[in-house]
Design a protein around this motif. Structure first.
Motif, short mmCIF file in Angstrom:
data_model
loop_
_atom_site.label_atom_id
_atom_site.label_comp_id
_atom_site.label_asym_id
_atom_site.label_seq_id
_atom_site.Cartn_x
_atom_site.Cartn_y
_atom_site.Cartn_z
N ILE A 92 8.87 4.46 10.37
CA ILE A 92 8.21 3.90 9.18
C ILE A 92 6.96 4.72 8.96
O ILE A 92 6.01 4.67 9.73
CB ILE A 92 7.90 2.41 9.37
CG1 ILE A 92 9.20 1.63 9.58
CG2 ILE A 92 7.12 1.88 8.17
CD1 ILE A 92 9.02 0.20 9.98
N ASP A 93 6.98 5.50 7.91
CA ASP A 93 5.93 6.47 7.66
C ASP A 93 5.08 6.06 6.46
O ASP A 93 5.59 5.56 5.46
CB ASP A 93 6.57 7.84 7.39
CG ASP A 93 5.55 8.96 7.38
OD1 ASP A 93 4.60 8.91 8.17
OD2 ASP A 93 5.72 9.88 6.56
N GLY A 94 3.78 6.27 6.59
CA GLY A 94 2.89 6.07 5.45
C GLY A 94 2.52 4.64 5.17
O GLY A 94 2.13 4.31 4.04
N VAL A 95 2.63 3.76 6.17
CA VAL A 95 2.24 2.37 6.00
C VAL A 95 1.19 2.05 7.06
O VAL A 95 1.43 2.22 8.25
CB VAL A 95 3.44 1.40 6.14
CG1 VAL A 95 2.99 -0.05 6.06
CG2 VAL A 95 4.50 1.69 5.08
N GLU A 96 0.04 1.59 6.62
CA GLU A 96 -1.00 1.15 7.55
C GLU A 96 -0.72 -0.30 7.93
O GLU A 96 -0.52 -1.15 7.06
CB GLU A 96 -2.37 1.26 6.89
CG GLU A 96 -3.51 0.77 7.75
CD GLU A 96 -4.84 0.74 7.02
OE1 GLU A 96 -5.85 0.47 7.70
OE2 GLU A 96 -4.88 0.96 5.78
N VAL A 97 -0.69 -0.57 9.23
CA VAL A 97 -0.45 -1.93 9.70
C VAL A 97 -1.76 -2.48 10.27
O VAL A 97 -2.33 -1.91 11.19
CB VAL A 97 0.66 -1.96 10.77
CG1 VAL A 97 0.84 -3.38 11.30
CG2 VAL A 97 1.97 -1.42 10.20
#
Length: 150
Positions: free
Chosen positions: A31-36
């Motif tokens: 899962i790329d480009g998502v800040e958790v």
């Protein structure tokens, strides 16, 4: 970068196991480009809720209802979120030993009022989470996070 906010109340080892599985799914390297971002329900701010593009909500079920901590998170933010967050995806995980229907009903009402869109089936666990339960939690986190990828 899209932001997934995990708002959780994690007072027990069973809730902690579920939270860690959700977090592992949401932060999977594929899962790329998502800040958790993860915040305890008692400390999450309205600003953090507004800044999120999607949500995972986790709570124990106490006396047939969501924890007071998660209810507090919505009580302090509801009117700021209303109309500003419509259409945002969300998922839910619950841990309860019995009578989870009231918590499901409450969260359905809150999220419907906000106009949020369910991105994954609710995960409900009773007792000690099994391997399958933890896999469902992992899938919940991964599904909501992957849905935010640009």
């Amino acid at each position: 970068m899209p932001r997934l906010l995990i708002v959780h109340h994690t007072p027990s080892p069973h809730c902690q196991e579920m939270f860690e599985a959700v977090l592992a799914g949401a932060t999977d390297p594929e899962i790329d480009g998502v800040e958790v971002v993860r915040r305890p329900a008692l400390t999450v701010s309205s600003v953090e809720m507004l800044a999120a593009d999607g949500y995972v909500l986790g709570t124990p079920v106490n006396l047939g209802y969501v924890s007071g901590a998660l209810k507090h998170a919505f009580d302090q933010s509801y009117y700021q979120l209303l109309d500003s967050t419509r259409g945002r995806p969300f998922g839910v995980y619950l841990h309860g030993n019995e009578g989870t229907e009231g918590a499901v009903r409450a969260l359905d009402g809150i999220t419907a009022g906000l106009g949020w869109v369910r991105a994954a089936e609710t995960v409900i666990v009773s007792g000690k989470p099994t391997k399958d339960d933890l896999e469902a939690c992992w899938n919940l986190g991964a599904t909501v996070a992957a849905g935010l990828m640009e």
